[in-house]
Design a protein around this motif. Sequence first.
Motif, PDB file in Angstrom:
ATOM      1  N   LYS A   2       0.871  -1.237   0.047  1.00 39.76           N
ATOM      2  CA  LYS A   2      -0.054  -0.060   0.049  1.00 39.76           C
ATOM      3  C   LYS A   2       0.805   1.336  -0.005  1.00 39.76           C
ATOM      4  O   LYS A   2       2.038   1.364   0.215  1.00 39.76           O
ATOM      5  CB  LYS A   2      -0.867  -0.134   1.166  1.00 39.76           C
ATOM      6  N   GLU A   3       0.156   2.410  -0.489  1.00 36.03           N
ATOM      7  CA  GLU A   3       1.007   3.656  -0.384  1.00 36.03           C
ATOM      8  C   GLU A   3       1.246   4.213   1.041  1.00 36.03           C
ATOM      9  O   GLU A   3       0.184   4.328   1.937  1.00 36.03           O
ATOM     10  CB  GLU A   3       0.532   4.817  -1.119  1.00 36.03           C
ATOM     11  N   THR A   4       2.677   4.460   1.116  1.00 38.70           N
ATOM     12  CA  THR A   4       2.895   5.096   2.637  1.00 38.70           C
ATOM     13  C   THR A   4       2.442   6.369   2.590  1.00 38.70           C
ATOM     14  O   THR A   4       2.488   7.242   1.619  1.00 38.70           O
ATOM     15  CB  THR A   4       4.330   5.072   2.832  1.00 38.70           C
ATOM     16  N   MET A   5       2.056   6.762   3.741  1.00 39.62           N
ATOM     17  CA  MET A   5       1.701   8.188   4.066  1.00 39.62           C
ATOM     18  C   MET A   5       2.008   8.479   5.463  1.00 39.62           C
ATOM     19  O   MET A   5       1.503   7.954   6.578  1.00 39.62           O
ATOM     20  CB  MET A   5       0.142   8.535   3.874  1.00 39.62           C
ATOM     21  N   ILE A   6       3.164   9.182   5.718  1.00 41.98           N
ATOM     22  CA  ILE A   6       3.585   9.664   6.976  1.00 41.98           C
ATOM     23  C   ILE A   6       2.773  10.443   7.784  1.00 41.98           C
ATOM     24  O   ILE A   6       2.890  11.591   7.225  1.00 41.98           O
ATOM     25  CB  ILE A   6       4.929   9.771   7.080  1.00 41.98           C
ATOM     26  N   GLY A   7       2.193  10.413   8.821  1.00 41.48           N
ATOM     27  CA  GLY A   7       1.658  11.378   9.619  1.00 41.48           C
ATOM     28  C   GLY A   7       2.335  11.686  10.708  1.00 41.48           C
ATOM     29  O   GLY A   7       2.804  11.033  11.708  1.00 41.48           O
ATOM     30  N   VAL A   8       2.761  13.163  10.885  1.00 39.32           N
ATOM     31  CA  VAL A   8       3.507  13.499  12.002  1.00 39.32           C
ATOM     32  C   VAL A   8       2.783  14.405  12.887  1.00 39.32           C
ATOM     33  O   VAL A   8       2.027  15.397  12.473  1.00 39.32           O
ATOM     34  CB  VAL A   8       4.691  14.501  11.508  1.00 39.32           C
ATOM     35  N   ILE A   9       2.643  14.071  14.226  1.00 43.32           N
ATOM     36  CA  ILE A   9       1.826  14.923  14.878  1.00 43.32           C
ATOM     37  C   ILE A   9       2.845  15.806  16.072  1.00 43.32           C
ATOM     38  O   ILE A   9       3.592  15.029  16.673  1.00 43.32           O
ATOM     39  CB  ILE A   9       1.069  13.904  16.075  1.00 43.32           C
ATOM     40  N   GLY A  10       2.920  17.131  15.569  1.00 42.87           N
ATOM     41  CA  GLY A  10       3.817  17.816  16.133  1.00 42.87           C
ATOM     42  C   GLY A  10       3.526  18.570  17.398  1.00 42.87           C
ATOM     43  O   GLY A  10       2.361  19.000  17.771  1.00 42.87           O
ATOM     44  N   GLY A  11       4.377  18.282  18.635  1.00 40.13           N
ATOM     45  CA  GLY A  11       4.189  18.813  19.837  1.00 40.13           C
ATOM     46  C   GLY A  11       4.560  20.173  20.084  1.00 40.13           C
ATOM     47  O   GLY A  11       4.797  20.933  18.939  1.00 40.13           O
TER      48      GLY A  11
END
Length: 292
Positions: A2-11
């Motif tokens: 599957k296609e990668t999608m990186i989700g970054v939750i920034g603090g």
Amino acid sequence: MKETMIGVIGGSGLYEIDGLEKATWQAVESPWGTPSDEILTGTLDGVKMAFLPRHGRGHVHSPSTVPYRANIDALKRLGVTDVISVSACGSFREHMAPGDFVIVDQFIDRTFAREKSFFGTGCVAHVSVAHPTCPRLGDACEDAAKAAGITVHRGGTYLAMEGPQFSTLAESKMYRESWGCDVIGMTNMPEAKLAREAELCYASVAMITDYDSWHPDHGEVDVTEIIKTLMGNAEKARGLVAGLPARLGAERADCPHGCDKALEYAILTTPDKRDPALLAKLDAVAGRVLAG
């Protein structure tokens, strides 16, 4: 694949991703409420990325009021496959110094004023969080941190407190000496639990800003010093994030640790007893298992 999608939750301190191509802020509607902010999407080195400021731009949400369910649901709706949580924390260990990063692998959850599950009356589910972070993502974060010249520690227990106040001296000593915690923060719970319920791989990068209040040479937490360290950590975090696409790739196989199959046997409510209204809200989070 599957296609990668990186989700970054920034603090705290991390409010953007450098070098994002075709960067667009977009609002994502969620049946679980309004997310902390719009989500910045684009591509970095050929890999899809999504960035969500946990506290909102301008830092408008306290740790207790962050809409954790809406945030995780919104990322899942966008197609995110891998979530990297980046957050500020205090350290209980002398060798884990301000400016260092810790790839967290365990949590003790002491929060009490937050909704901690997508499931409930009408659709009951129990997922395992024995190992709440994804080792594959942890490997990528560790490698990217080292490549960026960051002092990084692999493995650590994160004490999640409600806040917004910092610890008393007695609490700090208890968490460190009796409970064996390594770092302390206010935002990784219930975020990690919700990511598991949403079948998202999750890694936690804790950026150390201080020694909490246990350290005899540092005393109580000094907010001025924290902010100074926070800004330096944010710059390092952007370097870590920049190294993730090359390590995770544009395509990914199923998670070898089963993060993306966490709901396989978790839902206990029989189909005839499930609440249609709750099922409608679970369309993104649990659609894979509810569709059948």
